[in-house]
Design a protein around this motif. Structure first.
Motif, short mmCIF file in Angstrom:
data_model
loop_
_atom_site.label_atom_id
_atom_site.label_comp_id
_atom_site.label_asym_id
_atom_site.label_seq_id
_atom_site.Cartn_x
_atom_site.Cartn_y
_atom_site.Cartn_z
N GLN A 128 0.81 -1.21 0.00
CA GLN A 128 0.00 0.00 0.00
C GLN A 128 0.85 1.27 0.00
N GLU A 129 1.97 1.26 0.69
CA GLU A 129 2.85 2.43 0.74
C GLU A 129 3.39 2.75 -0.65
N ASP A 130 3.87 1.73 -1.36
CA ASP A 130 4.40 1.94 -2.71
C ASP A 130 3.31 2.38 -3.67
N ALA A 141 0.58 4.18 -2.93
CA ALA A 141 0.28 5.58 -2.65
C ALA A 141 1.36 6.49 -3.23
N THR A 142 2.62 6.10 -3.06
CA THR A 142 3.74 6.89 -3.59
C THR A 142 3.67 6.96 -5.11
N GLU A 185 0.98 9.27 -6.30
CA GLU A 185 1.40 10.67 -6.12
C GLU A 185 2.38 11.09 -7.21
N GLY A 203 -4.92 -0.96 3.68
CA GLY A 203 -3.89 -0.12 4.29
C GLY A 203 -4.38 0.55 5.56
N ASP A 204 -3.54 1.44 6.09
CA ASP A 204 -3.88 2.15 7.33
C ASP A 204 -4.52 3.50 7.01
N ALA A 222 -3.42 6.58 7.45
CA ALA A 222 -2.54 7.54 6.79
C ALA A 222 -2.46 7.27 5.29
N THR A 223 -2.34 6.00 4.91
CA THR A 223 -2.26 5.66 3.49
C THR A 223 -3.60 5.92 2.80
N ARG A 232 -3.80 9.52 1.95
CA ARG A 232 -2.97 9.85 0.78
C ARG A 232 -3.70 9.48 -0.51
N CYS A 233 -4.37 8.33 -0.52
CA CYS A 233 -5.10 7.91 -1.71
C CYS A 233 -6.33 8.78 -1.95
#
Length: 258
Positions: A135-137, A139-140, A143, A159-160, A162-163, A166-167
């Protein structure tokens, strides 16, 4: 009156070869009025296209699954783009990143994901994203690449908070499936509480991820009602209110007017 839109089903896989009509009848009895059938390789895309021509209430999302990224060829992407002109193809995907399985290296997955992000922008259809242990990758990458005006869906988001935020900032919708009903599912419940009502969607991902109390059994569209009931409780809404909100969100995103 409860009218539900299951935004992610795989009725185009072999698990439904023997009793598809019975599965559809149970879905109708549960209040499911619309379904989005997701194809993720040559075989399932072909089956999805056949289903949307056969059933008025079915629509299709077509793309290439990240686990099978190593198998995707340029002509596959061109074929998907040609099919995207069909009036009942409503999104591109499911694409994304999946680090749980090791069939496709991460760099290959990212390349194929980027190709489909570019495709979704070209054809101006929403993007449906699969994420597992990545999920982190995801979102990045969203972006960095940017999401097209058509927006998209974080399918069965795992995901959490915070992620998720971001999405959401990239214009994505967040969709919840069976895991939000699991007794030990603290994280998806926390995320569900912060998702704005106008970005909220529901799905089964059937035949996978059956909700409680059917966990571990074959999932089917009728059980999207259980997911809707759980989200209604988390959001302090009635089932009727939750179903109306999520159905209108899906129809608006997929540009379905009927």
């Amino acid at each position: 009156m409860v009218e539900l839109f299951d935004t992610h089903v795989h009725l185009n896989v072999e698990q439904f070869d023997e009793d598809l009509e019975e599965v559809i009848e149970r879905a109708k009895e549960a209040g499911v009025r619309w379904m989005n059938v997701v194809g993720f390789d040559r075989e399932t895309i072909t089956k999805a296209m056949n289903l949307i021509d056969r059933y008025e209430f079915m629509y299709a999302t077509i793309g290439w699954h990240p686990v099978d990224s190593v198998d995707m060829k340029r002509e596959d992407l061109e074929w998907i783009e040609s099919l995207a002109t069909h009036e009942k193809v409503v999104a591109i995907g499911e694409t994304g990143l999946d680090y749980h399985w090791d069939k496709s290296p991460a760099d290959v997955q990212k390349r194929v994901f980027k190709d489909q992000i570019e495709l979704h922008k070209r054809v101006n259809l929403p993007l449906v994203i699969h994420g597992r242990d990545a999920q982190e990758d995801i979102a990045t990458l969203l972006e960095e690449e940017g999401v097209g005006e058509a927006g998209g869906i974080m399918h069965c988001f795992s995901g959490d908070v915070a992620t998720a935020e971001r999405c959401l900032a990239q214009g994505m919708h967040i969709s919840f499936g069976g895991p939000v009903t699991f007794k030990n599912a603290k994280l998806p419940k926390e995320v569900a509480k912060i998702v704005p009502l106008d970005r909220l969607l529901i799905e089964t991902d059937c035949p996978f991820l059956s909700p409680h109390p059917y966990r571990g059994k074959r999932n089917e569209p009728a059980r999207v009602r259980i997911i809707a009931e759980q989200l209604a409780e988390l959001k302090g809404l009635t089932l009727e209110e939750l179903s109306e909100i999520t159905t209108e969100n899906a129809k608006r995103l997929f540009r379905i007017s009927s």
